[in-house]
Design an enzyme around this catalytic site. Structure first.
Site, PDB file in Angstrom:
ATOM      1  N   LYS A 229       0.842  -1.198   0.000  1.00 27.72           N
ATOM      2  CA  LYS A 229       0.000   0.000   0.000  1.00 27.72           C
ATOM      3  C   LYS A 229       0.886   1.261   0.000  1.00 27.72           C
ATOM      4  O   LYS A 229       2.103   1.168   0.258  1.00 27.72           O
ATOM      5  CB  LYS A 229      -0.903  -0.048   1.233  1.00 27.72           C
ATOM      6  CG  LYS A 229      -1.962  -1.172   1.186  1.00 27.72           C
ATOM      7  CD  LYS A 229      -2.710  -1.292   2.521  1.00 27.72           C
ATOM      8  CE  LYS A 229      -3.877  -2.259   2.463  1.00 27.72           C
ATOM      9  NZ  LYS A 229      -4.513  -2.464   3.806  1.00 27.72           N
TER      10      LYS A 229
ATOM     11  N   TYR B 235     -12.116  -4.114  -3.368  1.00 26.88           N
ATOM     12  CA  TYR B 235     -12.659  -4.482  -2.061  1.00 26.88           C
ATOM     13  C   TYR B 235     -14.064  -5.068  -2.169  1.00 26.88           C
ATOM     14  O   TYR B 235     -14.441  -5.899  -1.344  1.00 26.88           O
ATOM     15  CB  TYR B 235     -12.606  -3.293  -1.089  1.00 26.88           C
ATOM     16  CG  TYR B 235     -11.202  -3.120  -0.539  1.00 26.88           C
ATOM     17  CD1 TYR B 235     -10.665  -4.045   0.355  1.00 26.88           C
ATOM     18  CD2 TYR B 235     -10.385  -2.074  -0.946  1.00 26.88           C
ATOM     19  CE1 TYR B 235      -9.369  -3.926   0.845  1.00 26.88           C
ATOM     20  CE2 TYR B 235      -9.083  -1.937  -0.468  1.00 26.88           C
ATOM     21  CZ  TYR B 235      -8.593  -2.881   0.427  1.00 26.88           C
ATOM     22  OH  TYR B 235      -7.303  -2.762   0.900  1.00 26.88           O
TER      23      TYR B 235
ATOM     24  N   ARG C 282      -0.417 -14.634   4.254  1.00 27.97           N
ATOM     25  CA  ARG C 282      -1.117 -14.028   5.405  1.00 27.97           C
ATOM     26  C   ARG C 282      -0.302 -14.215   6.685  1.00 27.97           C
ATOM     27  O   ARG C 282      -0.237 -13.340   7.523  1.00 27.97           O
ATOM     28  CB  ARG C 282      -2.504 -14.656   5.597  1.00 27.97           C
ATOM     29  CG  ARG C 282      -3.488 -14.374   4.486  1.00 27.97           C
ATOM     30  CD  ARG C 282      -4.029 -12.987   4.488  1.00 27.97           C
ATOM     31  NE  ARG C 282      -4.971 -12.737   5.554  1.00 27.97           N
ATOM     32  CZ  ARG C 282      -5.785 -11.677   5.586  1.00 27.97           C
ATOM     33  NH1 ARG C 282      -5.763 -10.779   4.603  1.00 27.97           N
ATOM     34  NH2 ARG C 282      -6.608 -11.484   6.584  1.00 27.97           N
TER      35      ARG C 282
ATOM     36  N   THR D 182      -4.446  -7.913  10.786  1.00 28.93           N
ATOM     37  CA  THR D 182      -4.851  -6.619  10.208  1.00 28.93           C
ATOM     38  C   THR D 182      -4.384  -5.400  11.014  1.00 28.93           C
ATOM     39  O   THR D 182      -3.943  -4.416  10.440  1.00 28.93           O
ATOM     40  CB  THR D 182      -6.394  -6.593  10.092  1.00 28.93           C
ATOM     41  OG1 THR D 182      -6.802  -7.756   9.371  1.00 28.93           O
ATOM     42  CG2 THR D 182      -6.882  -5.349   9.395  1.00 28.93           C
TER      43      THR D 182
ATOM     44  N   ARG E 192       3.587  -6.644   9.331  1.00 24.88           N
ATOM     45  CA  ARG E 192       2.804  -5.579   9.981  1.00 24.88           C
ATOM     46  C   ARG E 192       3.234  -5.389  11.432  1.00 24.88           C
ATOM     47  O   ARG E 192       3.254  -4.272  11.950  1.00 24.88           O
ATOM     48  CB  ARG E 192       1.313  -5.920   9.900  1.00 24.88           C
ATOM     49  CG  ARG E 192       0.721  -5.715   8.498  1.00 24.88           C
ATOM     50  CD  ARG E 192      -0.624  -6.412   8.395  1.00 24.88           C
ATOM     51  NE  ARG E 192      -1.402  -6.037   7.214  1.00 24.88           N
ATOM     52  CZ  ARG E 192      -2.541  -6.632   6.892  1.00 24.88           C
ATOM     53  NH1 ARG E 192      -3.039  -7.612   7.646  1.00 24.88           N
ATOM     54  NH2 ARG E 192      -3.209  -6.254   5.822  1.00 24.88           N
TER      55      ARG E 192
ATOM     56  N   ASN F 100      -1.521  -0.269   7.376  1.00 21.64           N
ATOM     57  CA  ASN F 100      -0.874  -1.539   7.745  1.00 21.64           C
ATOM     58  C   ASN F 100      -0.031  -2.113   6.602  1.00 21.64           C
ATOM     59  O   ASN F 100       0.182  -3.312   6.524  1.00 21.64           O
ATOM     60  CB  ASN F 100      -1.921  -2.539   8.240  1.00 21.64           C
ATOM     61  CG  ASN F 100      -3.034  -2.768   7.226  1.00 21.64           C
ATOM     62  OD1 ASN F 100      -2.960  -2.273   6.107  1.00 21.64           O
ATOM     63  ND2 ASN F 100      -4.043  -3.525   7.606  1.00 21.64           N
TER      64      ASN F 100
ATOM     65  N   HIS G 167      -1.869  -5.224   1.501  1.00 21.24           N
ATOM     66  CA  HIS G 167      -3.079  -6.029   1.321  1.00 21.24           C
ATOM     67  C   HIS G 167      -2.633  -7.416   0.889  1.00 21.24           C
ATOM     68  O   HIS G 167      -1.773  -7.557   0.015  1.00 21.24           O
ATOM     69  CB  HIS G 167      -3.996  -5.459   0.239  1.00 21.24           C
ATOM     70  CG  HIS G 167      -5.031  -6.460  -0.162  1.00 21.24           C
ATOM     71  ND1 HIS G 167      -6.178  -6.662   0.574  1.00 21.24           N
ATOM     72  CD2 HIS G 167      -5.059  -7.389  -1.151  1.00 21.24           C
ATOM     73  CE1 HIS G 167      -6.872  -7.663   0.032  1.00 21.24           C
ATOM     74  NE2 HIS G 167      -6.209  -8.116  -1.021  1.00 21.24           N
TER      75      HIS G 167
ATOM     76  N   GLU H 199      -9.663 -11.407  -6.902  1.00 21.59           N
ATOM     77  CA  GLU H 199      -8.903 -10.145  -6.883  1.00 21.59           C
ATOM     78  C   GLU H 199      -7.860 -10.056  -8.001  1.00 21.59           C
ATOM     79  O   GLU H 199      -7.645  -8.978  -8.557  1.00 21.59           O
ATOM     80  CB  GLU H 199      -8.196  -9.999  -5.537  1.00 21.59           C
ATOM     81  CG  GLU H 199      -9.151  -9.791  -4.371  1.00 21.59           C
ATOM     82  CD  GLU H 199      -8.467  -9.830  -3.010  1.00 21.59           C
ATOM     83  OE1 GLU H 199      -9.156  -9.608  -2.007  1.00 21.59           O
ATOM     84  OE2 GLU H 199      -7.242 -10.094  -2.937  1.00 21.59           O
TER      85      GLU H 199
HETATM   86  N1  UDP Z   1      -9.491  -1.341   7.836  1.00 24.74           N
HETATM   87  C1  UDP Z   1      -9.646  -0.127   8.479  1.00 24.74           C
HETATM   88  N2  UDP Z   1     -10.487  -0.045   9.562  1.00 24.74           N
HETATM   89  C2  UDP Z   1     -11.170  -1.113  10.032  1.00 24.74           C
HETATM   90  C3  UDP Z   1     -10.994  -2.344   9.372  1.00 24.74           C
HETATM   91  C4  UDP Z   1     -10.155  -2.434   8.279  1.00 24.74           C
HETATM   92  O1  UDP Z   1      -9.047   0.856   8.087  1.00 24.74           O
HETATM   93  O2  UDP Z   1     -11.911  -0.960  11.006  1.00 24.74           O
HETATM   94  C5  UDP Z   1      -8.631  -1.405   6.620  1.00 24.74           C
HETATM   95  C6  UDP Z   1      -7.227  -1.968   6.850  1.00 24.74           C
HETATM   96  O3  UDP Z   1      -6.322  -1.176   6.093  1.00 24.74           O
HETATM   97  C7  UDP Z   1      -7.349  -3.380   6.327  1.00 24.74           C
HETATM   98  C8  UDP Z   1      -8.366  -3.212   5.207  1.00 24.74           C
HETATM   99  O4  UDP Z   1      -9.265  -2.231   5.702  1.00 24.74           O
HETATM  100  O5  UDP Z   1      -6.110  -3.887   5.867  1.00 24.74           O
HETATM  101  C9  UDP Z   1      -9.134  -4.466   4.847  1.00 24.74           C
HETATM  102  O6  UDP Z   1      -9.710  -5.045   5.995  1.00 24.74           O
HETATM  103  P1  UDP Z   1      -9.662  -6.612   6.220  1.00 24.74           P
HETATM  104  O7  UDP Z   1     -10.494  -6.886   7.433  1.00 24.74           O
HETATM  105  O8  UDP Z   1      -9.986  -7.322   4.969  1.00 24.74           O
HETATM  106  O9  UDP Z   1      -8.137  -6.823   6.651  1.00 24.74           O
HETATM  107  P2  UDP Z   1      -6.898  -7.502   5.916  1.00 24.74           P
HETATM  108  O10 UDP Z   1      -7.438  -8.615   5.072  1.00 24.74           O
HETATM  109  O11 UDP Z   1      -6.226  -6.413   5.125  1.00 24.74           O
HETATM  110  O12 UDP Z   1      -6.010  -7.988   7.025  1.00 24.74           O
HETATM  111 MG    MG Z   2      -9.047  -8.712   3.744  1.00 22.04          MG
END
Ligand code: UDP
Ligand code: MG
Length: 200
Positions: free
Chosen positions: A13, A53, A118, A124, A135, A155, A158, A169
């Site tokens: 990102k 998304y 992951r 996250t 992260r 973070n 993605h 995706e």
């Molecule tokens: N995110 C955020 N606020 C929240 C939840 C998610 O800003 O309350 C953002 C964060 O950057 C995250 C992305 O949304 O990486 C996608 O969320 P997801 O739960 O899919 O997390 P990831 O798969 O990226 O770990």
């Molecule tokens: Mg996700």
């Protein structure tokens, strides 16, 4: 699907690029034994980010549920009343975040690539991501700070949540012709059944 050929999408990102972590992040996946199958460096537009998304049905609700649960685990309350309300706010913030500057889009391939990526990437919320993950090691953001400032959690990365998310995706970011089918010497030691050909 042959499991050694599983593919997953990774985006560095804009904060990852601005923190000069491109090399460090690529190294983490590369040294694990994953194979780079495609790479692009560009500024994504808002439509592309939204499409990305929303490619996974139920994402709005899932993202909100996870975020609200993270608050509850710390005995705090999310500022959002429902998961969908949270998801909608997060989507708006993510569109701004990901289209704010160049990102590195990559496809990584290998045995159970989505899960491995992951694991290396970490959870996250950087505040609670495991030490040793990207992260967890390189940033410190939290849901509460991001919500207070009405912005996305920064973070760095993605990573597709599962092979089926990756399948949805990947075509959003890459054409078929962008993806390299090639042999990498290390696949011999990772996957070759008989290990013949090492000794002279
Ligand atoms: N995110 C955020 N606020 C929240 C939840 C998610 O800003 O309350 C953002 C964060 O950057 C995250 C992305 O949304 O990486 C996608 O969320 P997801 O739960 O899919 O997390 P990831 O798969 O990226 O770990
Ligand atoms: Mg996700």
């Amino acid at each position: 699907m042959i499991t050694q050929r599983e593919r997953t999408l990774v985006l560095i990102k804009p904060d990852g690029v601005q923190r000069s972590l491109i090399g460090e992040i690529i190294q983490r996946y590369e040294r694990a034994g994953l194979k780079l199958a495609a790479l692009k460096f560009f500024v994504p537009n808002e439509d592309l980010v939204q499409k990305h998304y929303l490619s996974f049905d139920g994402w709005l609700e899932a993202v909100g549920t996870k975020s609200i649960a993270a608050y509850e685990k710390k005995d705090l309350r999310s500022p959002f009343a429902t998961p969908v309300e949270c998801g909608q706010a997060v989507l708006k913030r993510l569109i701004k975040y990901l289209s704010s500057g160049p990102v590195v889009a990559m496809i990584w391939e290998g045995n159970q690539a989505a899960g491995i990526v992951r694991k290396i990437t970490g959870g996250t919320e950087p505040l609670t991501s495991d030490v040793g993950t990207i992260r967890g090691d390189f940033t410190i953001d939290s849901y509460s700070l991001a919500d207070t400032d009405d912005r996305a959690v920064r973070n760095l990365i993605h990573a597709s949540g599962s092979p089926s998310e990756a399948e949805k995706e990947i075509p959003i970011w890459f054409d078929k012709s962008d993806i390299m089918d090639y042999n990498l010497i290390q696949e011999k030691i990772l996957y070759d059944v008989n290990l013949d050909g090492i000794k002279e």
